[in-house]
Every structure is written in C-alpha cells, then in structure tokens.
Design a protein around this motif. Structure first.
Motif, PDB file in Angstrom:
ATOM      1  N   TRP A 344       0.803  -1.219   0.000  1.00  0.00           N
ATOM      2  CA  TRP A 344       0.000   0.000   0.000  1.00  0.00           C
ATOM      3  C   TRP A 344       0.842   1.278   0.000  1.00  0.00           C
ATOM      4  O   TRP A 344       0.365   2.338  -0.395  1.00  0.00           O
ATOM      5  CB  TRP A 344      -0.955  -0.005   1.188  1.00  0.00           C
ATOM      6  N   SER A 345       2.088   1.172   0.432  1.00  0.00           N
ATOM      7  CA  SER A 345       2.946   2.359   0.417  1.00  0.00           C
ATOM      8  C   SER A 345       3.609   2.579  -0.935  1.00  0.00           C
ATOM      9  O   SER A 345       4.247   3.620  -1.152  1.00  0.00           O
ATOM     10  CB  SER A 345       4.035   2.245   1.493  1.00  0.00           C
ATOM     11  N   GLY A 346       3.483   1.605  -1.838  1.00  0.00           N
ATOM     12  CA  GLY A 346       4.137   1.719  -3.139  1.00  0.00           C
ATOM     13  C   GLY A 346       3.712   2.942  -3.920  1.00  0.00           C
ATOM     14  O   GLY A 346       4.498   3.522  -4.675  1.00  0.00           O
ATOM     15  N   ALA A 347       2.463   3.375  -3.736  1.00  0.00           N
ATOM     16  CA  ALA A 347       1.961   4.533  -4.467  1.00  0.00           C
ATOM     17  C   ALA A 347       2.698   5.810  -4.103  1.00  0.00           C
ATOM     18  O   ALA A 347       2.745   6.758  -4.900  1.00  0.00           O
ATOM     19  CB  ALA A 347       0.466   4.708  -4.207  1.00  0.00           C
ATOM     20  N   ALA A 348       3.287   5.858  -2.907  1.00  0.00           N
ATOM     21  CA  ALA A 348       4.010   7.062  -2.485  1.00  0.00           C
ATOM     22  C   ALA A 348       5.214   7.334  -3.377  1.00  0.00           C
ATOM     23  O   ALA A 348       5.662   8.480  -3.488  1.00  0.00           O
ATOM     24  CB  ALA A 348       4.467   6.922  -1.030  1.00  0.00           C
ATOM     25  N   ILE A 349       5.731   6.304  -4.035  1.00  0.00           N
ATOM     26  CA  ILE A 349       6.856   6.477  -4.951  1.00  0.00           C
ATOM     27  C   ILE A 349       6.376   6.592  -6.395  1.00  0.00           C
ATOM     28  O   ILE A 349       6.797   7.482  -7.138  1.00  0.00           O
ATOM     29  CB  ILE A 349       7.849   5.312  -4.830  1.00  0.00           C
ATOM     30  N   SER A 350       5.456   5.710  -6.806  1.00  0.00           N
ATOM     31  CA  SER A 350       5.093   5.638  -8.223  1.00  0.00           C
ATOM     32  C   SER A 350       4.055   6.676  -8.639  1.00  0.00           C
ATOM     33  O   SER A 350       4.072   7.143  -9.787  1.00  0.00           O
ATOM     34  CB  SER A 350       4.578   4.234  -8.566  1.00  0.00           C
ATOM     35  N   LEU A 351       3.134   7.057  -7.743  1.00  0.00           N
ATOM     36  CA  LEU A 351       2.051   7.942  -8.140  1.00  0.00           C
ATOM     37  C   LEU A 351       2.295   9.415  -7.846  1.00  0.00           C
ATOM     38  O   LEU A 351       1.671  10.277  -8.463  1.00  0.00           O
ATOM     39  CB  LEU A 351       0.735   7.517  -7.462  1.00  0.00           C
ATOM     40  N   THR A 352       3.177   9.717  -6.895  1.00  0.00           N
ATOM     41  CA  THR A 352       3.378  11.130  -6.578  1.00  0.00           C
ATOM     42  C   THR A 352       3.902  11.928  -7.774  1.00  0.00           C
ATOM     43  O   THR A 352       3.417  13.051  -8.016  1.00  0.00           O
ATOM     44  CB  THR A 352       4.309  11.302  -5.362  1.00  0.00           C
ATOM     45  N   PRO A 353       4.857  11.415  -8.571  1.00  0.00           N
ATOM     46  CA  PRO A 353       5.253  12.193  -9.756  1.00  0.00           C
ATOM     47  C   PRO A 353       4.115  12.346 -10.757  1.00  0.00           C
ATOM     48  O   PRO A 353       4.022  13.368 -11.444  1.00  0.00           O
ATOM     49  CB  PRO A 353       6.405  11.375 -10.354  1.00  0.00           C
ATOM     50  N   VAL A 354       3.242  11.339 -10.841  1.00  0.00           N
ATOM     51  CA  VAL A 354       2.124  11.414 -11.772  1.00  0.00           C
ATOM     52  C   VAL A 354       1.112  12.460 -11.311  1.00  0.00           C
ATOM     53  O   VAL A 354       0.521  13.179 -12.128  1.00  0.00           O
ATOM     54  CB  VAL A 354       1.461  10.033 -11.919  1.00  0.00           C
ATOM     55  N   CYS A 355       0.910  12.566 -10.000  1.00  0.00           N
ATOM     56  CA  CYS A 355       0.036  13.613  -9.473  1.00  0.00           C
ATOM     57  C   CYS A 355       0.584  14.995  -9.821  1.00  0.00           C
ATOM     58  O   CYS A 355      -0.172  15.902 -10.171  1.00  0.00           O
ATOM     59  CB  CYS A 355      -0.108  13.471  -7.957  1.00  0.00           C
ATOM     60  N   ILE A 356       1.894  15.151  -9.729  1.00  0.00           N
ATOM     61  CA  ILE A 356       2.515  16.430 -10.092  1.00  0.00           C
ATOM     62  C   ILE A 356       2.279  16.733 -11.563  1.00  0.00           C
ATOM     63  O   ILE A 356       2.006  17.876 -11.949  1.00  0.00           O
ATOM     64  CB  ILE A 356       4.022  16.397  -9.779  1.00  0.00           C
ATOM     65  N   SER A 357       2.346  15.699 -12.398  1.00  0.00           N
ATOM     66  CA  SER A 357       2.176  15.908 -13.842  1.00  0.00           C
ATOM     67  C   SER A 357       0.783  16.417 -14.183  1.00  0.00           C
ATOM     68  O   SER A 357       0.586  17.026 -15.234  1.00  0.00           O
ATOM     69  CB  SER A 357       2.450  14.608 -14.600  1.00  0.00           C
ATOM     70  N   GLN A 358      -0.200  16.171 -13.314  1.00  0.00           N
ATOM     71  CA  GLN A 358      -1.551  16.630 -13.582  1.00  0.00           C
ATOM     72  C   GLN A 358      -1.730  18.123 -13.342  1.00  0.00           C
ATOM     73  O   GLN A 358      -2.737  18.697 -13.766  1.00  0.00           O
ATOM     74  CB  GLN A 358      -2.553  15.864 -12.707  1.00  0.00           C
ATOM     75  N   VAL A 359      -0.803  18.739 -12.675  1.00  0.00           N
ATOM     76  CA  VAL A 359      -0.954  20.160 -12.347  1.00  0.00           C
ATOM     77  C   VAL A 359       0.191  20.984 -12.928  1.00  0.00           C
ATOM     78  O   VAL A 359       0.548  22.035 -12.406  1.00  0.00           O
ATOM     79  CB  VAL A 359      -1.051  20.377 -10.821  1.00  0.00           C
TER      80      VAL A 359
END
Length: 432
Positions: A344-359
C-alpha cells in the motif's frame, strides 16, 4: 465547469470533467502521446534499469540501518544514525531541483551518465567506510546526489511517452525500487556473513554499473526541449494553488513513508526476532512493494491519481496504528505488516510524480517534479532522525515512533483530500 489552465495554452494534464470543449482539448493533448510501442516501452525499461540502483538503495535503508547500527556505528545513538539514512533521501530529492531543469533543457544523458558513474563510485567508497563521517559522505551525500539523477529525469522521460497510461507506465518503471529492495538485502544477508559487508556492497556496485549502462543506452526524450529551463528551485510555481496543494500532500506522504521502511528491521531485532528473519523483513516489505508500484498506477489511470493516493495513505495509516502498533513480538504479525505496508505504500513512490504531472505542463514536468521533491526532501531528512529521537526518548521502545509514523500518514491523506478539493471540488464522482 471548464478546466482551469495556467502557463498559457501548453496543455496541462488535468483530468477533464463534463465540459465538451475541455474534453476536446484533452483528446487533442492525449493524441500527442504514443501510449505504447517499442520505443516507448524501451524507455520504460531504461527507467526501470536506472531506478534499481537509486530507489533500490532507498528501499534497502532498513537493512543498512540495522546492519550499521550493530556493526560500524554501534557506539552511536539512533538519532545520529538516523541522520545518515535520512540524508540519503534528502540529497536524492534535493538534487531533483537541479536534475529536473537540466533534463528539460538538454535531455537525459546530461544527468544520467554522470549520475551512473557517481552511484557506483559512492558504493565503492561506502564499502571502504568504517567511520561515521565516511559513511555519511560516501553513502548519504555522494550516493544521494547521484541517485537523484537516476530518479527525477527517468520519471520525467516516461512522461514524454505516456499520458493516459502514465500512471501504469510509471508504476511499471517504479517496480524497480521494490526489486532492488529485494535483491540488495538478499545480497547483504547471504554474502556479508561469508565474504564480509564491504564485498557485499561491491557486488551491488557491479550490478548497478551494468544496469546504469543499459539505462544510458535506452532512455530517450520525445517532446521539444525547454531551453529556457534554469537549474533552480521554482518557488514561484507555488503561487498556483493546485500545484502548491499537491506539493504539500507529497511532502507529508514522503515524510511518513520512510519511517516504517527504515525501522521495521531494527524493531524486530528489539523485540527478539532472530537476526536473519529481521533482515528478511525488508525483503518481505519490498516483495509487497513490487505489485504495489504498478497496480495502484493501473487503478489510478481509471479512477483518478489523487483518489488512489487518498485511499493508499489512509490504509497505510491504519496498518501502522493497528497492525504494527499491536504486533509486539509476534513474528507473523510483523511479517504481515511488512508485506501489506510494502504494497500500500508503493503509491508514495510511483504515483506522486504522476500527481505532479496533472498540475503542470509537460514541458515543465522535470522542473516542477524536481521542485516538489526538493520541498519533500526536508521531510525525508527530518523524518527518520525525529523518529529515532522519539524512540530514544521513549527508553528504546518503539510505541511513540509507530504512532508518529501513523499520524503522519493520516495527515498526508487529509492533505491529498485538500489538494483534490482545491483542484476539482467536492464531487466524489470526479475522476482526479
């Protein structure tokens, strides 16, 4: 409701609501990306090779902490040892502010080639280190600064080839961190007792050299380069409320994630678990992290990246405050927490850059990504030694440290909720 835009009409990647005109703009933007093919997936593979040394070492902090605290640094307090491993993450993220804009302006090789050489040299120097300052300079400073060039630019490179499937593609690349977090501890666990810890680190250095060579050959960019990019922290971008709220959320989740990763093996040793089993907990955690890197990314592309980050942060907080806090010396409960938290902590590495890309605009992705992780580096630097100070102040017990880590995760979940509301409002049906 239309899509908010900034930085002109440069195609900011935002999830689109019901406005037909907005949907049309998103479709035009999406059509610019291959979303697959041999070249695109070779870039993902190159990113995967680059992230095994950098993120693999980051995910191996637990066994390195447990080993050095009982060998080279056994005379030092948990607080002082914590600064070494917090500093690795700090320099990894801090250097992103420089690596990101250089990537935007000149492409990946200007940062990946010197970084590849640097990470190998850092590991070799680390293998000869016996004193506190030597370990700090070789592993934390040189290793962390080199690792940043093998994280921020390679994530940005994947973003040049994928948009709709960016979460999935980035997640695939980020499984490298979990795989490295399995391989490196196993190398240490099975070779250090036989040939010594220094030679175990040199084996890791050799493997890193091979993988980095492959990455240098495969990583390519596709979009036009932003020659105006400057190697500096773009604090002015924080005037954008969407980007500022996202940066706050990333800061808190990165503050929280490394506390269990770093201290779970030391905790197991403290409660009497066998040494070999304690070290294997880092392997179990990273076994869970491998699917935890790409499955949340696949889900996020369908349900929304921020939505999935909220879910994973809440679950990590609950796992920490319930399963780990109540585990005691029950080895089965400790192993279960390690695997579940790893997933469940894997998203902290893989998704945080993707969240940045949305903004942010794709042309500024490297710079914005680097700026956000520079802010997050402060939390990474402080989190591990603060947790160590709490543990030392608690008479060597881990209850306060565990509560601290769980509370940080719940705060991160709240921050992602806040960011989602700022960007898209309160509607639960919105995919964002």
């Amino acid at each position: 409701m239309g899509v908010e835009t900034s930085d002109g009409d440069r195609g900011i990647e935002r999830e689109i609501d019901s406005d037909p005109q907005s949907t049309s703009r998103e479709q035009i933007e999406n059509d610019k990306y291959p979303e697959g093919g041999a070249k695109a997936w070779s870039v993902v593979f190159g990113a995967w090779c680059a992230m095994i040394p950098s993120m693999g070492l980051l995910n191996s902090l637990g066994i390195l902490h447990a080993w050095t605290s009982t060998h080279q640094l056994k005379e030092y307090s948990e607080f002082r040892i914590g600064w070494i491993f917090g500093a690795y993450g700090f320099f990894l993220y801090l250097g992103g502010a420089q690596a990101g804009p250089i990537f935007d302006a000149y492409g990946p090789n200007f940062v990946i080639v010197p970084g590849s050489i640097g990470i190998v040299v850092a590991l070799i120097c680390f293998s000869f280190s016996t004193e506190y300052y030597q370990i700090f300079l070789s592993f934390s400073v040189l290793g962390g600064l080199s690792a940043c060039t093998l994280f921020t630019p390679v994530v940005s490179a994947v973003g040049h080839w994928f948009n709709v499937r960016r979460g999935f593609a980035t997640g695939i690349a980020c499984t490298a961190g979990g795989i490295g977090g399995v391989i490196f501890p196993l190398i240490i666990l099975f070779t250090a007792p036989k040939i010594g810890f220094p030679w175990a680190i040199r084996i890791i250095a050799l493997l890193s050299a091979i993988l980095c060579s492959i990455a240098c050959l495969l990583l390519k960019t596709r979009l036009s380069r932003n020659m105006k990019a400057g190697a500096s922290i773009d604090f002015r971008a924080l005037k954008d409320a969407n980007y500022a709220a996202t940066t706050l959320a990333v800061f808190l989740v990165e503050f929280a994630v490394f506390i269990p990763i770093t201290y779970i093996a030391s905790y197991a040793l403290h409660v009497g678990v066998y040494q070999q089993t304690s070290y294997l907990l880092i392997v179990f955690l990273n076994v869970g992290a491998i699917p935890g890197r790409f499955l949340p990314g696949l889900l996020a592309d369908r349900l929304g990246r921020f939505n999935v980050m909220i879910l994973t942060a809440i679950i990590c907080g609950i796992l920490t405050l319930s399963l780990w806090l109540c585990a005691g010396d029950d080895v089965h409960a400790i192993i279960a927490f390690s695997v579940l938290f790893g997933f469940w902590s894997g998203a902290a590495i893989s998704l945080t850059p993707v969240c940045i890309s949305q903004v942010c605009a794709t042309e500024d992705y490297g710079k914005r990504n680097g700026t956000t992780f520079t802010v997050a580096s402060v939390g990474t630097l402080a989190g591990i030694p603060i947790a160590g100070a709490i543990q030392s102040g608690d008479g060597g017990e881990y209850g306060g440290l565990i509560i601290f880590g769980g509370a940080l995760y719940l705060a991160a979940a709240f921050a992602f909720i806040l960011a989602r509301v700022v960007c898209r409002g309160w509607s639960l049906k919105t995919k964002f």
